[in-house]
Scaffold this active site. Structure first.
Site, PDB file in Angstrom:
ATOM      1  N   LEU A  37       0.850  -1.178   0.000  1.00  0.00           N
ATOM      2  CA  LEU A  37       0.000   0.000   0.000  1.00  0.00           C
ATOM      3  C   LEU A  37       0.895   1.241   0.000  1.00  0.00           C
ATOM      4  CD1 LEU A  37      -3.033  -0.325   2.481  1.00  0.00           C
ATOM      5  CD2 LEU A  37      -3.122   0.272   0.068  1.00  0.00           C
ATOM      6  N   ASP A  38       0.549   2.247  -0.805  1.00  0.00           N
ATOM      7  CA  ASP A  38       1.311   3.488  -0.817  1.00  0.00           C
ATOM      8  C   ASP A  38       1.292   4.126   0.569  1.00  0.00           C
ATOM      9  OD1 ASP A  38       1.894   3.289  -3.524  1.00  0.00           O
ATOM     10  OD2 ASP A  38       0.117   4.422  -4.127  1.00  0.00           O
ATOM     11  N   PRO A  39       2.335   4.885   0.920  1.00  0.00           N
ATOM     12  CA  PRO A  39       2.380   5.522   2.242  1.00  0.00           C
ATOM     13  C   PRO A  39       1.150   6.359   2.573  1.00  0.00           C
ATOM     14  CG  PRO A  39       4.521   5.675   1.190  1.00  0.00           C
ATOM     15  CD  PRO A  39       3.584   5.091   0.167  1.00  0.00           C
ATOM     16  N   ALA A  41      -1.874   5.950   1.517  1.00  0.00           N
ATOM     17  CA  ALA A  41      -3.096   5.139   1.564  1.00  0.00           C
ATOM     18  C   ALA A  41      -3.268   4.504   2.943  1.00  0.00           C
ATOM     19  CB  ALA A  41      -3.041   4.059   0.496  1.00  0.00           C
ATOM     20  N   ARG A 174      -4.062   4.811  -8.552  1.00  0.00           N
ATOM     21  CA  ARG A 174      -3.502   6.095  -9.002  1.00  0.00           C
ATOM     22  C   ARG A 174      -3.516   6.204 -10.524  1.00  0.00           C
ATOM     23  NH1 ARG A 174       2.197   6.675  -7.387  1.00  0.00           N
ATOM     24  NH2 ARG A 174       2.206   4.492  -6.715  1.00  0.00           N
TER      25      ARG A 174
END
Length: 295
Positions: A37-39, A41, A174
């Site tokens: 997971l992106d930071p 998110a 994204r």
């Protein structure tokens, strides 16, 4: 300790940061995550504990998100964490236009991952290449979007739309935000992302770090058993003597015809003990149950 943790990842931490924090809290070295997971998110981050790290590859692949997409803006990272490339008010944009454009993103689609992502090209992470200013060709991916539902629409100079997205593994939300802006000719970027489902785990059942720490202090924390996380796989139960041979790495002759070949199966010993993962295959015209992961 053997099993899984359904972690509710907070914003601001990488998935690797979360693994490190779980290691510290549980005082164990063998910890891994399933699905980065992106930071920025938040939401479901499956964490494997102990030997369950060997089982991450067998978890379900379907994921679900709630995303807010802001239109009229493009950024370097395709979310609000990046630098703004372009910004143009689009107050005349209608929900009907956006709804029509979103239909192009359902089903099996081709997607170019964001330049700032963890995908490796030429042996390096894309985000490292992007930060170094290197321009590389990003390989196109085939991904599957099962469903997109519009949850909310907020008009204005830079309108935002909230959507629920169910998709297969490898999908970048994204990139959907960016590409929606391209289709609409307005620009688009991801404003917020929550993962609500991943690998069979639901956000309603997840634990925050605060809740996890409290359970550890109270002595009440129990990992999710592998059998629960892997219940989507067919199961085979072996008699005790046969099970012991299987655990020693022997290929067991069997006459099972109702299960698919060369697909993962949960293997149990009579009495209910979970032994690991195996698969059926033909060896010299005979069907055999082959050990793949023995726990």
């Amino acid at each position: 300790m053997l099993g899984f943790l359904n972690l509710d990842k907070p914003a601001g931490l990488t998935s690797h940061d979360c693994v490190a924090q779980v290691r510290r809290l549980l005082q164990m070295k063998r910890v891994g995550h399933g699905g980065t997971l992106d930071p920025a998110a938040t939401g479901v981050l499956p964490i494997a504990l102990g030997k369950a790290t060997r089982l991450l590859q067998f978890l379900q692949t379907k994921k679900a998100y709630q995303a807010s997409i802001r239109l009229g803006i493009t950024t370097t990272t395709d979310d609000l964490e990046g630098d703004i490339i372009s910004s143009q008010p689009v107050s005349d944009l209608s929900l009907e236009q956006v709804t029509t454009a979103l239909k192009q993103f359902q089903g099996k689609i081709e997607q170019i991952p964001p330049r700032y992502s963890a995908i490796q090209v030429q042996g390096k992470r894309l985000y490292d290449l992007a930060r170094a200013g290197e321009d590389v060709e990003i390989p196109v991916r085939s991904v599957e979007i099962f469903h997109i539902e519009i949850l909310d629409w907020r008009p204005g100079d830079f309108p935002e739309i909230d959507v629920a997205i169910a998709c297969g593994t490898g999908t970048y939300i994204r990139a959907i935000a960016r590409d929606l802006g391209i289709v609409l000719q307005t620009g688009g970027t991801l404003a917020k992302l929550i993962r609500t489902h991943s690998s069979g785990f639901e956000i309603a059942d997840s634990l925050t770090f605060e809740q996890l720490e409290a359970q550890i202090q109270q002595g009440s924390f129990q990992p999710i058993p592998p059998t629960q996380a892997l219940q989507h796989l067919p199961a085979v139960t072996l008699p005790f003597a046969i099970a012991q041979k299987w655990c020693q790495g022997q290929k067991i002759a069997c006459d099972i015809t109702s299960l698919p070949s060369n697909s993962p199966l949960r293997i149990y010993q009579e009495g209910g003990d979970f032994l690991g993962i195996g698969y059926l295959t033909m060896i010299n015209t005979q069907t055999k149950l082959v050990p793949q992961i023995v726990l």
